[in-house]
Motif scaffolding. Structure first.
Motif, PDB file in Angstrom:
ATOM      1  N   ASP A 350      57.948 -55.570  79.029  1.00 30.58           N
ATOM      2  CA  ASP A 350      59.144 -56.161  79.651  1.00 30.58           C
ATOM      3  C   ASP A 350      59.211 -55.803  81.134  1.00 30.58           C
ATOM      4  OD1 ASP A 350      60.024 -57.133  77.173  1.00 30.58           O
ATOM      5  OD2 ASP A 350      61.247 -55.355  76.769  1.00 30.58           O
ATOM      6  N   LEU A 351      58.928 -54.552  81.433  1.00 31.36           N
ATOM      7  CA  LEU A 351      58.987 -54.096  82.820  1.00 31.36           C
ATOM      8  C   LEU A 351      57.981 -54.854  83.682  1.00 31.36           C
ATOM      9  CD1 LEU A 351      59.830 -52.118  85.080  1.00 31.36           C
ATOM     10  CD2 LEU A 351      58.141 -50.503  84.165  1.00 31.36           C
ATOM     11  N   ARG A 352      56.748 -54.953  83.216  1.00 33.65           N
ATOM     12  CA  ARG A 352      55.711 -55.628  84.007  1.00 33.65           C
ATOM     13  C   ARG A 352      56.033 -57.109  84.195  1.00 33.65           C
ATOM     14  NH1 ARG A 352      52.204 -52.444  80.241  1.00 33.65           N
ATOM     15  NH2 ARG A 352      51.611 -50.552  81.377  1.00 33.65           N
ATOM     16  N   ALA A 353      56.580 -57.731  83.145  1.00 31.76           N
ATOM     17  CA  ALA A 353      56.936 -59.146  83.260  1.00 31.76           C
ATOM     18  C   ALA A 353      58.067 -59.353  84.260  1.00 31.76           C
ATOM     19  CB  ALA A 353      57.343 -59.698  81.888  1.00 31.76           C
ATOM     20  N   ALA A 354      58.991 -58.417  84.321  1.00 30.49           N
ATOM     21  CA  ALA A 354      60.135 -58.557  85.227  1.00 30.49           C
ATOM     22  C   ALA A 354      59.759 -58.274  86.672  1.00 30.49           C
ATOM     23  CB  ALA A 354      61.262 -57.620  84.789  1.00 30.49           C
ATOM     24  N   VAL A 355      58.947 -57.255  86.890  1.00 27.93           N
ATOM     25  CA  VAL A 355      58.676 -56.792  88.254  1.00 27.93           C
ATOM     26  C   VAL A 355      57.446 -57.468  88.852  1.00 27.93           C
ATOM     27  CG1 VAL A 355      58.216 -54.737  89.661  1.00 27.93           C
ATOM     28  CG2 VAL A 355      59.818 -54.607  87.747  1.00 27.93           C
ATOM     29  N   GLY A 356      56.525 -57.906  88.021  1.00 24.65           N
ATOM     30  CA  GLY A 356      55.370 -58.648  88.518  1.00 24.65           C
ATOM     31  C   GLY A 356      54.266 -57.769  89.067  1.00 24.65           C
ATOM     32  N   GLU A 357      53.601 -58.244  90.101  1.00 28.02           N
ATOM     33  CA  GLU A 357      52.414 -57.578  90.642  1.00 28.02           C
ATOM     34  C   GLU A 357      52.734 -56.403  91.567  1.00 28.02           C
ATOM     35  OE1 GLU A 357      49.361 -58.395  89.643  1.00 28.02           O
ATOM     36  OE2 GLU A 357      50.322 -59.865  88.311  1.00 28.02           O
ATOM     37  N   ASP A 358      53.987 -56.122  91.764  1.00 26.65           N
ATOM     38  CA  ASP A 358      54.406 -55.036  92.656  1.00 26.65           C
ATOM     39  C   ASP A 358      54.190 -53.705  91.929  1.00 26.65           C
ATOM     40  OD1 ASP A 358      55.717 -53.261  94.331  1.00 26.65           O
ATOM     41  OD2 ASP A 358      57.436 -54.575  94.685  1.00 26.65           O
ATOM     42  N   GLN A 359      52.973 -53.160  92.030  1.00 24.22           N
ATOM     43  CA  GLN A 359      52.608 -52.011  91.206  1.00 24.22           C
ATOM     44  C   GLN A 359      53.429 -50.768  91.534  1.00 24.22           C
ATOM     45  OE1 GLN A 359      50.543 -52.263  88.541  1.00 24.22           O
ATOM     46  NE2 GLN A 359      51.303 -50.201  88.067  1.00 24.22           N
ATOM     47  N   LEU A 360      53.737 -50.567  92.821  1.00 22.66           N
ATOM     48  CA  LEU A 360      54.536 -49.393  93.167  1.00 22.66           C
ATOM     49  C   LEU A 360      55.924 -49.485  92.541  1.00 22.66           C
ATOM     50  CD1 LEU A 360      54.754 -46.723  94.661  1.00 22.66           C
ATOM     51  CD2 LEU A 360      55.496 -47.999  96.708  1.00 22.66           C
ATOM     52  N   ALA A 361      56.506 -50.669  92.529  1.00 22.74           N
ATOM     53  CA  ALA A 361      57.820 -50.849  91.904  1.00 22.74           C
ATOM     54  C   ALA A 361      57.731 -50.602  90.401  1.00 22.74           C
ATOM     55  CB  ALA A 361      58.356 -52.250  92.192  1.00 22.74           C
ATOM     56  N   VAL A 362      56.675 -51.092  89.759  1.00 25.03           N
ATOM     57  CA  VAL A 362      56.475 -50.849  88.324  1.00 25.03           C
ATOM     58  C   VAL A 362      56.368 -49.353  88.056  1.00 25.03           C
ATOM     59  CG1 VAL A 362      54.861 -51.128  86.395  1.00 25.03           C
ATOM     60  CG2 VAL A 362      55.438 -53.092  87.838  1.00 25.03           C
ATOM     61  N   ASP A 363      55.548 -48.673  88.861  1.00 23.02           N
ATOM     62  CA  ASP A 363      55.328 -47.240  88.636  1.00 23.02           C
ATOM     63  C   ASP A 363      56.602 -46.434  88.865  1.00 23.02           C
ATOM     64  OD1 ASP A 363      52.712 -47.606  87.923  1.00 23.02           O
ATOM     65  OD2 ASP A 363      51.908 -47.204  89.933  1.00 23.02           O
ATOM     66  N   MET A 364      57.342 -46.780  89.896  1.00 23.83           N
ATOM     67  CA  MET A 364      58.580 -46.038  90.161  1.00 23.83           C
ATOM     68  C   MET A 364      59.590 -46.232  89.028  1.00 23.83           C
ATOM     69  SD  MET A 364      58.518 -44.088  92.779  1.00 23.83           S
ATOM     70  CE  MET A 364      60.276 -43.802  92.957  1.00 23.83           C
ATOM     71  N   ALA A 365      59.748 -47.451  88.562  1.00 24.10           N
ATOM     72  CA  ALA A 365      60.684 -47.685  87.460  1.00 24.10           C
ATOM     73  C   ALA A 365      60.206 -46.980  86.196  1.00 24.10           C
ATOM     74  CB  ALA A 365      60.838 -49.184  87.215  1.00 24.10           C
ATOM     75  N   ARG A 366      58.906 -47.026  85.949  1.00 25.57           N
ATOM     76  CA  ARG A 366      58.353 -46.383  84.751  1.00 25.57           C
ATOM     77  C   ARG A 366      58.602 -44.874  84.777  1.00 25.57           C
ATOM     78  NH1 ARG A 366      53.602 -43.855  84.372  1.00 25.57           N
ATOM     79  NH2 ARG A 366      52.849 -44.730  86.350  1.00 25.57           N
ATOM     80  N   LEU A 367      58.397 -44.263  85.934  1.00 28.90           N
ATOM     81  CA  LEU A 367      58.533 -42.812  86.028  1.00 28.90           C
ATOM     82  C   LEU A 367      60.001 -42.372  86.076  1.00 28.90           C
ATOM     83  CD1 LEU A 367      55.669 -42.116  88.578  1.00 28.90           C
ATOM     84  CD2 LEU A 367      55.716 -41.420  86.173  1.00 28.90           C
ATOM     85  N   VAL A 368      60.799 -43.067  86.850  1.00 28.74           N
ATOM     86  CA  VAL A 368      62.201 -42.667  86.996  1.00 28.74           C
ATOM     87  C   VAL A 368      62.970 -42.917  85.698  1.00 28.74           C
ATOM     88  CG1 VAL A 368      64.374 -43.207  88.161  1.00 28.74           C
ATOM     89  CG2 VAL A 368      62.275 -42.929  89.499  1.00 28.74           C
ATOM     90  N   PHE A 369      62.766 -44.078  85.080  1.00 25.36           N
ATOM     91  CA  PHE A 369      63.532 -44.442  83.884  1.00 25.36           C
ATOM     92  C   PHE A 369      62.838 -44.040  82.581  1.00 25.36           C
ATOM     93  CE2 PHE A 369      65.117 -48.044  86.749  1.00 25.36           C
ATOM     94  CZ  PHE A 369      66.249 -47.338  87.128  1.00 25.36           C
ATOM     95  N   ASP A 370      61.654 -43.425  82.687  1.00 28.37           N
ATOM     96  CA  ASP A 370      60.928 -42.909  81.522  1.00 28.37           C
ATOM     97  C   ASP A 370      60.611 -44.003  80.500  1.00 28.37           C
ATOM     98  OD1 ASP A 370      59.654 -40.829  80.202  1.00 28.37           O
ATOM     99  OD2 ASP A 370      61.386 -40.412  78.929  1.00 28.37           O
ATOM    100  N   ILE A 371      60.098 -45.122  81.001  1.00 25.22           N
ATOM    101  CA  ILE A 371      59.691 -46.222  80.123  1.00 25.22           C
ATOM    102  C   ILE A 371      58.263 -45.945  79.663  1.00 25.22           C
ATOM    103  CG2 ILE A 371      59.407 -48.716  79.927  1.00 25.22           C
ATOM    104  CD1 ILE A 371      61.333 -49.003  82.308  1.00 25.22           C
ATOM    105  N   THR A 372      58.073 -45.777  78.366  1.00 25.57           N
ATOM    106  CA  THR A 372      56.774 -45.380  77.810  1.00 25.57           C
ATOM    107  C   THR A 372      56.349 -46.353  76.722  1.00 25.57           C
ATOM    108  OG1 THR A 372      57.757 -43.988  76.087  1.00 25.57           O
ATOM    109  CG2 THR A 372      57.357 -42.958  78.240  1.00 25.57           C
ATOM    110  N   GLU A 373      55.083 -46.228  76.312  1.00 21.55           N
ATOM    111  CA  GLU A 373      54.588 -47.048  75.204  1.00 21.55           C
ATOM    112  C   GLU A 373      55.338 -46.728  73.911  1.00 21.55           C
ATOM    113  OE1 GLU A 373      52.636 -49.488  75.218  1.00 21.55           O
ATOM    114  OE2 GLU A 373      51.410 -49.362  77.041  1.00 21.55           O
TER     115      GLU A 373
END
Length: 721
Positions: A350-373
């Motif tokens: 869901d995160l990747r589909a929403a944020v797209g190719e902006d990898q830094l934005a994906v990584d920041m959201a993943r780390l800050v919001f603790d989105i994991t597999e």
């Protein structure tokens, strides 16, 4: 076209309308259902819930939409469905049945009554089949019906004992107070007040979670009134532990999943002790109370994140909970697409589909919001967003080729982009339902909080929004000082005219919380705007409240008016639940009016609080708002009287200063020498406060002792401490 339509189709409550096409022959509460039960000697199955209730939806899907179960219900019972927000008087009474039977209350509430409304058996959610030690609902139906037919004496005895216990439970605290002389030592002087706050804080801190904040373990509710007591104790009496406990709770709630990290606003409660996984409905009263608490937290601790939280709460309410006329809706559901929380949770895909190719934005959201597999929400693989890391911590994990400061800025901007895109993607999902009742009581809580917060944070649009919401309620629901329950689609809702005996278009009076919450909101608006008209409205509401809810023999306010429906008990709503008790707010309204407008309002406030004082000493967790009102009665208010031209910048600067400090028991009044009505509205404090020609001055009165006038904000700030 629906296969079934029952009598709920004619109602205005969104919750009742949700059940209008069940195969169950639901009736709304009223004479038709009660007469049928008496005429056919059938027991009543009373089901109470609310529109945003997850387990109410589950029981509807499993049982009330099941043709076989519905047929059994229709054969054996007169089935009555009640919206607890529309008829809190019924909910107050019948929630006690479950508790008296040794179980936890809650919703859906399922109560079986004799035809004369006396309860003899109750529970909450029942599954359709035996499950985890709970009997299946069909089994319950058959057992209750068999007992009513074949063991009537036992049923009658049980019903009588429970009814008597309900009456005792509702009036025990008032009786325990004894005479006025017995209660008065608890509230008569400063040392006693200090002892009250100290004892209350000690009891609350004994249940405090020192790791995660909040009261108790799981499930964990915000318990706003208890936090108010602790914050008050810390500010007024220098209790560092009490103050730090509030600060810890505000921090942890903001970091946790109970906070909506994309839109803002708080969910109802946390299912765990960490504030991580919430019960996802959003209630207007929670967000109103937490708006006020975070603003007070900002005043007390000066942490910018608390002001930011307040602004995001208001942003959520304005975006999603405001009706076209300016009132505010009751709640937002937990469920969408048949699943709890689906609207709010995220997978990595869901995160990747929403944020797209902006990898830094994906990584920041993943780390800050603790989105994991793995996720953290049940076994779904989805994640409830929480503030797992700070921006600085997440940025440190990611590689940086440029300077540290530049990298941190880039990471902060990337997280902002991710949030914006995630919110946009979430907005495209099927939305949870919304209960679009505009309840007078809950709107009163928010109007007061908005008015106060608007002045504290220099957000005049919030004060304007509060005034607009109040104007709608005043125009459409207030008649002769009596406040109706709610608006639906711009018109008064509630019992239909043909059932209530009212003419079409009449406003049926609401309950004590409607009167007390809206009356206090009028005073909050007066303080925020200096418009003396609001004092007059507050007095009219208080006068009607005393006339129809006060009982001299009981030495207190009843929740239902003296001309309300005849029920098995007349309750007093003594204890705080998720919102403050109506009785404590009624006492607070009278106390505030006595302090500034007319001392005749002091008598009902004193008598009510005297009656509750012993219970407040014993159980501050259940009577936090009462503890705060008792403290105000004993300690006296801190009243800032600004004398000057109401529209002048100097007057505004002085009044503004009074809103910036955390000052429990505060009142702010403006007396304009050119407008006699401004002094007449607050005659108790206006007398003896001369103006200074060509200047605005402020007096600070603590109880009946007032300072010399000061003319500058800095001088006033020093007086306020």
């Amino acid at each position: 076209m629906a296969a079934h339509t029952n009598r709920l189709a004619n109602e205005s409550s969104p919750y009742l309308l949700q059940h209008a096409h069940n195969p169950v022959a639901w009736y709304p509460w009223g004479a038709e259902a009660l007469d049928l039960a008496r005429r056919e000697d059938r027991p009543i199955l009373l089901s109470i819930g609310y529109a945003a209730c997850h387990w109410c939806h589950v029981m509807e899907r499993e049982s009330f939409e099941d043709e076989a179960i519905a047929r059994r219900m229709n054969e054996l019972f007169v089935n009555v469905k009640v919206d607890r927000e529309e008829r809190p008087d019924l909910d107050h009474i019948y929630q006690l049945v479950v508790q008296l039977m040794g179980r936890s209350g809650g919703w859906p509430l399922t109560v079986f009554l004799t035809p004369d409304q006396r309860p003899f058996f109750a529970g909450t959610y029942f599954p359709p089949k035996d499950k985890l030690g709970m009997p299946g609902f069909p089994k319950v139906l058959d057992a209750v019906a068999d007992a009513y037919r074949n063991r009537r004496d036992e049923v009658e005895l049980q019903a009588q004992e429970i009814t008597e216990a309900i009456e005792r439970t509702q009036r025990a605290p008032a009786r325990a107070a004894g005479t006025a002389s017995a209660a008065r030592p608890a509230i008569d002087a400063e040392p006693a007040s200090s002892d009250l706050l100290r004892r209350a804080s000690r009891a609350l801190l004994a249940r405090f979670d020192n790791r995660h904040g909040g009261i108790g373990t799981r499930p964990k509710f915000p318990s706003t009134m208890s936090l108010d007591v602790l914050l008050r104790r810390g500010a007024l009496e220098g209790d560092r532990v009490a103050a730090e406990s509030v600060e810890l709770t505000l921090d942890r709630m903001r970091d946790g999943g109970i906070w909506d990290h994309l839109r803002g606003g708080f969910h109802r409660y946390s299912t765990d002790e960490r504030w991580l996984v919430p019960h996802f409905e959003k209630m207007l009263y929670d967000n109103a109370l937490l708006l006020r608490l975070y603003v007070d937290g900002y005043r007390a601790f000066k942490k910018p994140i608390y002001a930011e939280t307040a602004r995001e709460i208001v942003g959520y309410l304005f975006a999603e909970m405001r009706d076209p006329e300016g009132g505010f809706y009751a709640s937002q559901d937990a469920d969408s697409e048949g699943s709890e929380g689906k609207f709010f949770v995220w997978t990595l895909d869901d995160l990747r589909a929403a944020v797209g190719e902006d990898q830094l934005a994906v990584d920041m959201a993943r780390l800050v919001f603790d989105i994991t597999e793995e996720g953290n929400f049940e076994d779904t693989g989805a994640t409830v967003l929480s503030q797992h890391r700070t921006v600085e911590q997440a940025a440190a994990i990611l590689d940086a080729d440029d300077g540290a400061a530049t990298h941190l800025d880039r990471c902060r901007e990337a997280l902002a982009r991710a949030r914006t895109r995630m919110l946009a993607a979430r907005e495209a999902r099927p939305r949870p339902a919304r209960d679009d009742k505009v309840l007078a009581s809950w709107n009163g809580l928010l109007i007061g909080a908005l008015a106060d917060a608007g002045r504290a944070l220099d957000e005049p649009a919030w004060v304007d929004a509060a005034a607009r919401a109040f104007a709608v309620l005043e125009r459409k629901l207030v008649r002769g000082g009596r406040v109706g329950r709610y608006l639906k689609d711009g018109a008064p809702g509630g019992a239909r005219a043909e059932r209530s005996g009212a003419a079409a278009g009449d406003v049926r009076p609401g309950f004590l919380d409607d009167q007390a919450y809206l009356g206090n909101a009028a005073l909050d608006l007066y303080e925020a705007t200096s418009d003396p008209r609001y004092v007059g409205v507050a007095r009219a509401i208080a006068d009607a409240m005393i006339a129809h809810h006060w009982d001299e023999a009981a030495r207190g306010f009843f929740f239902t008016p003296d001309d309300g429906d005849a029920l098995i008990a007349r309750t007093q709503d003594i204890y705080d639940q998720a919102a403050p008790s109506a009785v404590s707010m009624a006492a607070q309204l009278c106390l505030r009016l006595a302090e500034i407008a007319d001392e005749r309002y002091l008598a009902p406030a004193e008598r009510q609080l005297e009656a509750l004082a012993p219970a407040a000493h014993e159980n501050p967790f259940g009577l936090g708002q009462t503890v705060c009102a008792l403290d105000r009665l004993a300690r006296g208010s801190v009243t800032v009287v600004v004398v000057g031209e109401a529209s002048s910048a100097a007057t505004g600067d002085l009044a503004r200063e009074a809103f910036k400090v955390y000052l429990p028991n505060r009142a702010v009044v403006v007396v304009d020498p050119a407008r006699p009505e401004s002094a007449a509205a607050v005659k108790v404090v206006a007398e003896g406060k001369p103006a200074r020609p060509g200047a605005a001055v402020a007096y600070v009165c603590r109880g009946r002792t007032c300072s010399a006038p000061v003319a500058g904000p800095a001088e006033l700030r020093a007086l306020l401490g």
